[in-house]
Design a protein around this motif. Sequence first.
Motif, PDB file in Angstrom:
ATOM      1  N   VAL A 495       0.868  -1.138  -0.192  1.00 22.02           N
ATOM      2  CA  VAL A 495       0.180   0.016  -0.222  1.00 22.02           C
ATOM      3  C   VAL A 495       1.058   1.173   0.675  1.00 22.02           C
ATOM      4  O   VAL A 495       0.005   2.119  -1.010  1.00 22.02           O
ATOM      5  CB  VAL A 495      -0.873  -0.206   1.313  1.00 22.02           C
ATOM      6  N   ARG A 496       2.321   1.028   0.802  1.00 24.61           N
ATOM      7  CA  ARG A 496       2.908   2.300   0.343  1.00 24.61           C
ATOM      8  C   ARG A 496       3.597   2.861  -0.728  1.00 24.61           C
ATOM      9  O   ARG A 496       3.451   3.827  -1.091  1.00 24.61           O
ATOM     10  CB  ARG A 496       3.515   2.182   1.809  1.00 24.61           C
ATOM     11  N   GLN A 497       3.933   1.812  -1.241  1.00 27.91           N
ATOM     12  CA  GLN A 497       4.937   1.638  -2.628  1.00 27.91           C
ATOM     13  C   GLN A 497       3.581   2.045  -3.042  1.00 27.91           C
ATOM     14  O   GLN A 497       3.845   3.384  -4.098  1.00 27.91           O
ATOM     15  CB  GLN A 497       5.065   0.737  -2.911  1.00 27.91           C
ATOM     16  N   GLU A 498       2.227   2.170  -3.873  1.00 21.05           N
ATOM     17  CA  GLU A 498       2.027   2.231  -4.402  1.00 21.05           C
ATOM     18  C   GLU A 498       0.958   3.780  -4.361  1.00 21.05           C
ATOM     19  O   GLU A 498       0.866   4.531  -5.506  1.00 21.05           O
ATOM     20  CB  GLU A 498       0.534   1.590  -4.400  1.00 21.05           C
ATOM     21  N   ILE A 499       1.151   4.265  -3.433  1.00 21.07           N
ATOM     22  CA  ILE A 499       0.370   5.422  -2.983  1.00 21.07           C
ATOM     23  C   ILE A 499       2.323   6.453  -3.195  1.00 21.07           C
ATOM     24  O   ILE A 499       2.084   7.778  -3.857  1.00 21.07           O
ATOM     25  CB  ILE A 499       0.497   6.278  -0.885  1.00 21.07           C
ATOM     26  N   VAL A 500       3.289   5.797  -3.200  1.00 18.35           N
ATOM     27  CA  VAL A 500       4.532   6.931  -2.730  1.00 18.35           C
ATOM     28  C   VAL A 500       4.614   7.058  -5.046  1.00 18.35           C
ATOM     29  O   VAL A 500       4.842   8.006  -5.486  1.00 18.35           O
ATOM     30  CB  VAL A 500       5.644   6.210  -2.076  1.00 18.35           C
ATOM     31  N   LYS A 501       4.040   5.673  -5.921  1.00 16.93           N
ATOM     32  CA  LYS A 501       4.582   5.611  -6.890  1.00 16.93           C
ATOM     33  C   LYS A 501       3.462   6.242  -7.156  1.00 16.93           C
ATOM     34  O   LYS A 501       3.815   6.906  -8.470  1.00 16.93           O
ATOM     35  CB  LYS A 501       4.167   3.551  -7.095  1.00 16.93           C
ATOM     36  N   ARG A 502       2.019   6.907  -6.898  1.00 15.84           N
ATOM     37  CA  ARG A 502       1.585   8.118  -7.624  1.00 15.84           C
ATOM     38  C   ARG A 502       1.297   9.504  -7.273  1.00 15.84           C
ATOM     39  O   ARG A 502       1.105  10.200  -7.838  1.00 15.84           O
ATOM     40  CB  ARG A 502       0.139   7.031  -7.465  1.00 15.84           C
ATOM     41  N   THR A 503       1.874   9.309  -5.623  1.00 21.25           N
ATOM     42  CA  THR A 503       1.416  10.688  -5.265  1.00 21.25           C
ATOM     43  C   THR A 503       3.421  11.317  -5.160  1.00 21.25           C
ATOM     44  O   THR A 503       3.619  12.634  -5.095  1.00 21.25           O
ATOM     45  CB  THR A 503       0.911  10.344  -4.389  1.00 21.25           C
ATOM     46  N   ARG A 504       4.007  10.404  -5.130  1.00 15.55           N
ATOM     47  CA  ARG A 504       5.559  10.858  -4.638  1.00 15.55           C
ATOM     48  C   ARG A 504       5.235  11.510  -3.514  1.00 15.55           C
ATOM     49  O   ARG A 504       6.129  12.148  -2.832  1.00 15.55           O
ATOM     50  CB  ARG A 504       5.998  11.932  -5.703  1.00 15.55           C
ATOM     51  N   LEU A 505       4.146  11.335  -2.417  1.00 16.31           N
ATOM     52  CA  LEU A 505       4.290  11.881  -1.359  1.00 16.31           C
ATOM     53  C   LEU A 505       5.210  11.213  -0.508  1.00 16.31           C
ATOM     54  O   LEU A 505       5.003  10.258  -0.534  1.00 16.31           O
ATOM     55  CB  LEU A 505       2.676  11.775  -0.607  1.00 16.31           C
ATOM     56  N   LYS A 506       5.325  12.167   1.242  1.00 12.78           N
ATOM     57  CA  LYS A 506       6.306  11.294   1.891  1.00 12.78           C
ATOM     58  C   LYS A 506       5.421  10.523   3.000  1.00 12.78           C
ATOM     59  O   LYS A 506       4.595  10.891   3.982  1.00 12.78           O
ATOM     60  CB  LYS A 506       7.011  12.350   3.052  1.00 12.78           C
ATOM     61  N   MET A 507       5.974   9.422   3.455  1.00 17.04           N
ATOM     62  CA  MET A 507       5.029   8.929   3.876  1.00 17.04           C
ATOM     63  C   MET A 507       5.801   8.027   5.224  1.00 17.04           C
ATOM     64  O   MET A 507       7.232   8.008   5.317  1.00 17.04           O
ATOM     65  CB  MET A 507       5.165   7.056   3.425  1.00 17.04           C
ATOM     66  N   VAL A 508       5.266   8.316   6.586  1.00 16.96           N
ATOM     67  CA  VAL A 508       6.160   8.203   7.716  1.00 16.96           C
ATOM     68  C   VAL A 508       5.346   7.386   8.448  1.00 16.96           C
ATOM     69  O   VAL A 508       4.425   7.099   8.816  1.00 16.96           O
ATOM     70  CB  VAL A 508       5.791   9.819   8.363  1.00 16.96           C
ATOM     71  N   GLU A 509       6.442   6.184   8.668  1.00 15.86           N
ATOM     72  CA  GLU A 509       5.504   4.707  10.107  1.00 15.86           C
ATOM     73  C   GLU A 509       4.636   5.128  10.827  1.00 15.86           C
ATOM     74  O   GLU A 509       6.453   6.181  11.550  1.00 15.86           O
ATOM     75  CB  GLU A 509       6.811   3.987   9.252  1.00 15.86           C
ATOM     76  N   SER A 510       4.253   4.510  11.459  1.00 20.82           N
ATOM     77  CA  SER A 510       3.905   4.520  13.113  1.00 20.82           C
ATOM     78  C   SER A 510       3.028   3.427  13.421  1.00 20.82           C
ATOM     79  O   SER A 510       3.083   2.811  12.666  1.00 20.82           O
ATOM     80  CB  SER A 510       3.029   6.102  13.529  1.00 20.82           C
ATOM     81  N   ASP A 511       2.688   4.093  14.156  1.00 20.18           N
ATOM     82  CA  ASP A 511       1.651   2.444  15.229  1.00 20.18           C
ATOM     83  C   ASP A 511       0.014   2.943  16.334  1.00 20.18           C
ATOM     84  O   ASP A 511       0.520   4.467  16.494  1.00 20.18           O
ATOM     85  CB  ASP A 511       2.906   1.494  15.676  1.00 20.18           C
ATOM     86  N   THR A 512      -0.045   2.373  17.295  1.00 19.87           N
ATOM     87  CA  THR A 512      -1.076   2.603  18.110  1.00 19.87           C
ATOM     88  C   THR A 512      -0.216   2.330  19.672  1.00 19.87           C
ATOM     89  O   THR A 512      -1.288   2.010  20.258  1.00 19.87           O
ATOM     90  CB  THR A 512      -2.213   2.401  17.789  1.00 19.87           C
ATOM     91  N   THR A 513       0.997   2.274  19.276  1.00 23.95           N
ATOM     92  CA  THR A 513       1.758   2.530  20.812  1.00 23.95           C
ATOM     93  C   THR A 513       1.415   3.398  21.771  1.00 23.95           C
ATOM     94  O   THR A 513       1.459   4.099  21.123  1.00 23.95           O
ATOM     95  CB  THR A 513       3.210   1.557  20.593  1.00 23.95           C
ATOM     96  N   TYR A 514       1.610   2.928  22.655  1.00 19.04           N
ATOM     97  CA  TYR A 514       1.565   4.266  23.934  1.00 19.04           C
ATOM     98  C   TYR A 514       2.415   5.661  23.606  1.00 19.04           C
ATOM     99  O   TYR A 514       2.431   6.264  24.058  1.00 19.04           O
ATOM    100  CB  TYR A 514       1.900   3.405  26.024  1.00 19.04           C
ATOM    101  N   SER A 515       4.212   4.722  23.046  1.00 15.21           N
ATOM    102  CA  SER A 515       4.717   5.836  22.991  1.00 15.21           C
ATOM    103  C   SER A 515       4.455   6.510  21.544  1.00 15.21           C
ATOM    104  O   SER A 515       4.766   7.355  21.946  1.00 15.21           O
ATOM    105  CB  SER A 515       5.569   5.436  22.719  1.00 15.21           C
TER     106      SER A 515
END
Length: 604
Positions: A495-515
């Motif tokens: 999913v990340r690769q396809e969005i970057v391929k289409r838009t060149r947007l910067k993608m920042v990874e995260s999660d739903t942990t406490y930190s």
Amino acid sequence: MAARTTARPSRSKAATRPPSRRRARALRIDHTKRWRPRSRKGGRCGYTLDGLTCERVGAHYCEPRANRVVRFFAELLVHPAGALANQRFELSPWQEHEIIRPLFGEVHWSEQWGRYVRRYTRATIVMARKNGKSALLSGIALYMLVGDGEESAEIYGAAANTRQAGKVFEPCTKMVRKSPILAARLDHIKNQRRLVDEQTGSHYEVIPADADNELGHSPHCFILDEVLSQPDDSLWKAMRTAAGARTQPLMIAITTETSDQVSFGAEFIDEADRVMEDPARAPHHFAYVRKMPRTVDELERLWRLFPARPELPVSIDPWDEANWHWANPALGSFLSIQSLREEAEEARQNHSAENGFRQFRLNQRVSQITRWIPMDLWDQNAREIAPNPGWITGRLEGQRCWAGLDLSSKLDLTAWSLLFPDGSMTWRFWAPESIADHLDDYTGGAFSDWARDGWITLTDGDTIDYDTIYDDVETDHQLYSIVDVTYDKWCGEPVRQEIVKRTRLKMVESDTTYSRMTPPMAEFMRGLKAKEYAHYGNPVARWMADNLECKSPRDDPDRIRPVKPDRGKTGKRIDGMPSLLFAIDGGMRGMPAPSIYESQGMAL
């Protein structure tokens, strides 16, 4: 052993309010100012009792009707047990003005019956144990049996088992024996646990909590004791659907808090809490909920809902006696404060005893999971109500923003959020059309309405069409200046690769942990309280905000993270909230450094 406390560090007025030790003010409630639907249907009420005639029209509080029930308690009933045993049942101020008068005094015009009837057909009472609930319910049951003017009334009481239900029935029989008028009128059939009124052909009996065998009744009143003990909603639904032929039926459920977050009892209590917060949500539902708050946010919510009430908690410290009265309205009258002091002392020394004290004496849910967003705060951050999603797009087109993406299962909702510097928030929601019927069951059909109005995009088939998601993200990339996209790492690398391929947007990874979640959640709550956001009345986002729960570790309540509901056991969805928190996380990282060409221009 050192005494433990769960009071949080001061960070708000509610946390630092000086604890006034005694606030013995008389309870004063103007019943005419209670929220009610704006309706002028019906002529003059005309109900008369003891020379007092109600002259009001439309939905209103009818004082003579309420007086009738209060007098029934005082003139025909006595307390069956306890410190007040054998004394006249004169309702305590909180029983009279916060339960009995509104419950029986609020009326509206019924087109079906051509007269005024009680507005409330459902009542939920949630308070700590040993506050006289059995005696109060017994009095209500007897009134509904002989005092409500219903021919062939059927009154039923149920609980986890007939023995538990008998705890309401047995005080009834004691009241009847000690009342000459009722004793002469009612027959007690002991082996059937039934009281019979031959004069009207009515009866009150205890039934087992077995919905399969309870489909042939026509209840005028149904009393369910300790909702938390019910395995599911089958009995409640069976009795509610059976009451449709009655003129003004009343379904009453009373309970203390549950320790099971995913249960019928938890959902039942949470719904009552929401109705208390927003009565317009269900005008037919009376809610009396008294729980000791566990967090500063919950405490501040109480202060907003009940301004200037003297019995409100002053902090979230469970050991401070000034905080006990809210969950124990009978404290100081027929509930001994000494018994609470003794239990509190034991609970301070023993963790398992602490849980019991919190649940049964303070009416707290013994769980690290809490409902998070007070909906009064959410509604205050609408700014304007958008008639459709396109209206918002026209307002924000071309502006900078941060994006958040929460990609759920292919079989469920996916959410995309945009946060703008002025606090504006927009969402896109995608779902396979196959889940629409399922979520309609939990939203009263609203889910399909939202899809029809454009707030949700339904894709063909049983799974989400990812190409639709990619196309819509690409459209937003062209409409707005998206700084970056923060996404849940569980979205998947393709999913990340396809969005970057289409838009060149910067993608920042995260999660739903406490930190990762604690900073944006703290910032979001701060902004809601400061009214810095604008969600423009997005109905899907409101539904998800109302469903959002958060979890804290027991040893550090300031750390929080959102909790995903069990999709197999509940119709709750929150996907738009994690995606928004991701966008807020991006906004907290700030704008990218401006290009030198933006400040100095390009040399030729």
